[in-house]
Write a protein that holds these residues in place. Structure first.
Motif, mmCIF file in Angstrom:
data_model
loop_
_atom_site.group_PDB
_atom_site.id
_atom_site.type_symbol
_atom_site.label_atom_id
_atom_site.label_comp_id
_atom_site.label_asym_id
_atom_site.label_seq_id
_atom_site.Cartn_x
_atom_site.Cartn_y
_atom_site.Cartn_z
ATOM 1 N N UNK A 291 33.326 25.616 40.689
ATOM 2 C CA UNK A 291 33.860 24.469 39.946
ATOM 3 C C UNK A 291 35.327 24.606 39.550
ATOM 4 N N UNK A 292 35.942 25.766 39.761
ATOM 5 C CA UNK A 292 37.322 25.944 39.296
ATOM 6 C C UNK A 292 38.064 26.944 40.177
ATOM 7 N N UNK A 293 39.357 26.717 40.406
ATOM 8 C CA UNK A 293 40.137 27.705 41.151
ATOM 9 C C UNK A 293 40.410 28.944 40.302
ATOM 10 N N UNK A 294 40.704 30.052 40.950
ATOM 11 C CA UNK A 294 40.947 31.322 40.267
ATOM 12 C C UNK A 294 42.389 31.756 40.513
ATOM 13 N N UNK A 295 43.038 32.178 39.462
ATOM 14 C CA UNK A 295 44.371 32.771 39.558
ATOM 15 C C UNK A 295 44.339 34.128 38.859
ATOM 16 N N UNK A 296 45.394 34.896 39.043
ATOM 17 C CA UNK A 296 45.450 36.244 38.472
ATOM 18 C C UNK A 296 46.746 36.445 37.704
ATOM 19 N N UNK A 297 46.611 37.060 36.541
ATOM 20 C CA UNK A 297 47.770 37.437 35.741
ATOM 21 C C UNK A 297 48.334 38.746 36.306
ATOM 22 N N UNK A 298 49.525 38.695 36.896
ATOM 23 C CA UNK A 298 50.062 39.870 37.588
ATOM 24 C C UNK A 298 50.326 41.060 36.659
ATOM 25 N N UNK A 299 50.908 40.873 35.466
ATOM 26 C CA UNK A 299 51.108 42.043 34.591
ATOM 27 C C UNK A 299 49.807 42.766 34.245
ATOM 28 N N UNK A 300 48.755 42.010 33.921
ATOM 29 C CA UNK A 300 47.471 42.646 33.612
ATOM 30 C C UNK A 300 46.865 43.297 34.846
ATOM 31 N N UNK A 301 47.058 42.664 36.001
ATOM 32 C CA UNK A 301 46.505 43.218 37.236
ATOM 33 C C UNK A 301 47.147 44.561 37.557
ATOM 34 N N UNK A 302 48.472 44.644 37.449
ATOM 35 C CA UNK A 302 49.151 45.912 37.717
ATOM 36 C C UNK A 302 48.923 46.923 36.592
ATOM 37 N N UNK A 303 48.707 46.423 35.369
ATOM 38 C CA UNK A 303 48.386 47.333 34.266
ATOM 39 C C UNK A 303 47.055 48.034 34.513
ATOM 40 N N UNK A 304 46.116 47.332 35.143
ATOM 41 C CA UNK A 304 44.831 47.964 35.456
ATOM 42 C C UNK A 304 45.007 49.093 36.464
ATOM 43 N N UNK A 305 45.951 48.949 37.391
ATOM 44 C CA UNK A 305 46.255 50.035 38.330
ATOM 45 C C UNK A 305 46.836 51.231 37.600
ATOM 46 N N UNK A 306 47.799 50.980 36.703
ATOM 47 C CA UNK A 306 48.382 52.082 35.931
ATOM 48 C C UNK A 306 47.357 52.775 35.060
ATOM 49 N N UNK A 307 46.472 52.007 34.429
ATOM 50 C CA UNK A 307 45.437 52.602 33.583
ATOM 51 C C UNK A 307 44.508 53.485 34.403
ATOM 52 N N UNK A 308 44.140 53.020 35.595
ATOM 53 C CA UNK A 308 43.259 53.817 36.450
ATOM 54 C C UNK A 308 43.897 55.152 36.810
ATOM 55 N N UNK A 309 45.163 55.132 37.205
ATOM 56 C CA UNK A 309 45.841 56.368 37.614
ATOM 57 C C UNK A 309 45.984 57.324 36.434
ATOM 58 N N UNK A 310 46.347 56.797 35.258
ATOM 59 C CA UNK A 310 46.558 57.663 34.089
ATOM 60 C C UNK A 310 45.259 58.332 33.659
ATOM 61 N N UNK A 311 44.185 57.559 33.532
ATOM 62 C CA UNK A 311 42.929 58.136 33.049
ATOM 63 C C UNK A 311 42.300 59.065 34.089
ATOM 64 N N UNK A 312 42.414 58.715 35.360
ATOM 65 C CA UNK A 312 41.901 59.601 36.402
ATOM 66 C C UNK A 312 42.691 60.910 36.406
ATOM 67 N N UNK A 313 44.009 60.824 36.208
ATOM 68 C CA UNK A 313 44.829 62.036 36.209
ATOM 69 C C UNK A 313 44.462 62.964 35.054
ATOM 70 N N UNK A 314 44.123 62.400 33.898
ATOM 71 C CA UNK A 314 43.716 63.246 32.765
ATOM 72 C C UNK A 314 42.465 64.034 33.132
ATOM 73 N N UNK A 315 41.478 63.358 33.692
ATOM 74 C CA UNK A 315 40.251 64.045 34.075
ATOM 75 C C UNK A 315 40.467 65.078 35.161
ATOM 76 N N UNK A 316 41.280 64.754 36.162
ATOM 77 C CA UNK A 316 41.515 65.681 37.266
ATOM 78 C C UNK A 316 42.319 66.894 36.815
ATOM 79 N N UNK A 317 43.290 66.705 35.941
ATOM 80 C CA UNK A 317 44.078 67.842 35.457
ATOM 81 C C UNK A 317 43.214 68.786 34.625
ATOM 82 N N UNK A 318 42.261 68.238 33.878
ATOM 83 C CA UNK A 318 41.364 69.095 33.105
ATOM 84 C C UNK A 318 40.552 69.984 34.037
ATOM 85 N N UNK A 319 39.973 69.372 35.075
ATOM 86 C CA UNK A 319 39.179 70.137 36.033
ATOM 87 C C UNK A 319 40.056 71.068 36.855
#
Length: 288
Positions: free
Chosen positions: A74-102
């Protein structure tokens, strides 16, 4: 009014490609983590950082490839680019914390549990922050229990993958672990999507808009290019394939004496020159 959600607009194409992206990122990240445990201490942060970026980019790419098949009738979908790229940065940062611990504490016990939990929460946080970047004529609502199940899947997947990376059993072992990790990350994504319902703000005629594929494809170019470059690094490093430690180097690790060097089997023991000289000099007449 509840919207009609379709997560498979292109059939099995987007789930399959998304799974392959998750496997690629997982394989590269796990091999880099394994490599970090085999090299001198000074090179370890670089390999761990590369592995973190590979896993983070892989799961982010997997998420948005899968989202290409997501639509609300019923509706078209668009994406907020700052939030979309922020999700990429969040993934890399949190994954790096876990990997550096191990990477520094080892893939056992408390370090493995802590690193796996942080990495898994990073995967889940990336998913739901990326979903928060959706822009449509409606409100997204989630089933709490299903969301909790998706988070548990992410944590278990991350912990299992980091444990596999710490076993250092060669290339095929990491490939198998990456296949399992890709399946778990994809399962986490689609479990989270199963928790979603869309409540439209008002009933109306479907308005035209760009397809999710045309909106997301330009965003995926950068992470895909990075994954290709990381793959080149892995392919052209022989130690990444063999999985054997470099025994010619001396690593200064916690619990290992700095002066302890293992003898290489091809080297002959050096004669003790000082003892032979003193023994020879004892037989030499002193008054000549």
């Amino acid at each position: 009014m509840q919207g009609t959600v379709d997560g498979f607009s292109y059939g099995v194409v987007t789930p399959l490609v998304a799974y392959l992206m998750a496997c690629l990122g997982g394989a590269l990240g796990l091999r880099c983590t394994t490599r970090a445990m085999l090299v001198a201490h000074s090179w370890r942060p670089a390999w761990l950082a590369l592995g973190s970026a590979a896993i983070g980019s892989g799961i982010w790419t997997m998420h948005f490839v899968a989202m290409m098949g997501f639509s609300v009738e019923e509706t078209p979908i668009h994406y907020d680019k700052p939030l979309t790229y922020a999700s990429l940065g969040l993934a890399i940062v949190m994954v790096s914390v876990g990997i550096f611990i191990v990477g520094y504490r080892g893939a056992t016990g408390t370090a493995l549990f802590t690193g796996g939990t942080i990495t898994g929460l990073g995967i889940a946080s990336m998913h739901y922050l990326g979903m928060a970047g959706l822009r449509l004529n409606g409100t997204l609502e989630y089933n709490t229990f299903t969301v909790a199940v998706s988070v548990v899947i992410g944590v278990v997947a991350a912990t299992s993958a980091l444990w596999a990376a710490g076993q250092v059993r060669g290339f095929l072992w990491s490939v198998g672990a990456s296949l399992v990790m890709g399946l778990a990350v994809s399962g986490m994504h689609y479990t989270g999507m199963a928790a979603l319902t869309v409540h439209l703000h008002s009933a109306g005629v479907t308005s035209p808009g760009d397809s999710p594929a045309s909106l997301l494809a330009p965003m995926l170019i950068g992470p895909l290019a990075f994954l290709c470059l990381a793959a080149v690094v892995v392919i052209f490093d022989p130690l990444m394939v063999t999985g054997k430690p470099d025994r010619l180097r001396v690593e200064h690790k916690p619990g290992v004496p700095a002066g302890e060097v293992s003898h290489h089997p091809s080297r002959r023991p050096q004669p003790r020159v000082g003892r032979q000289q003193s023994h020879h000099s004892s037989r030499t007449p002193q008054n000549r």
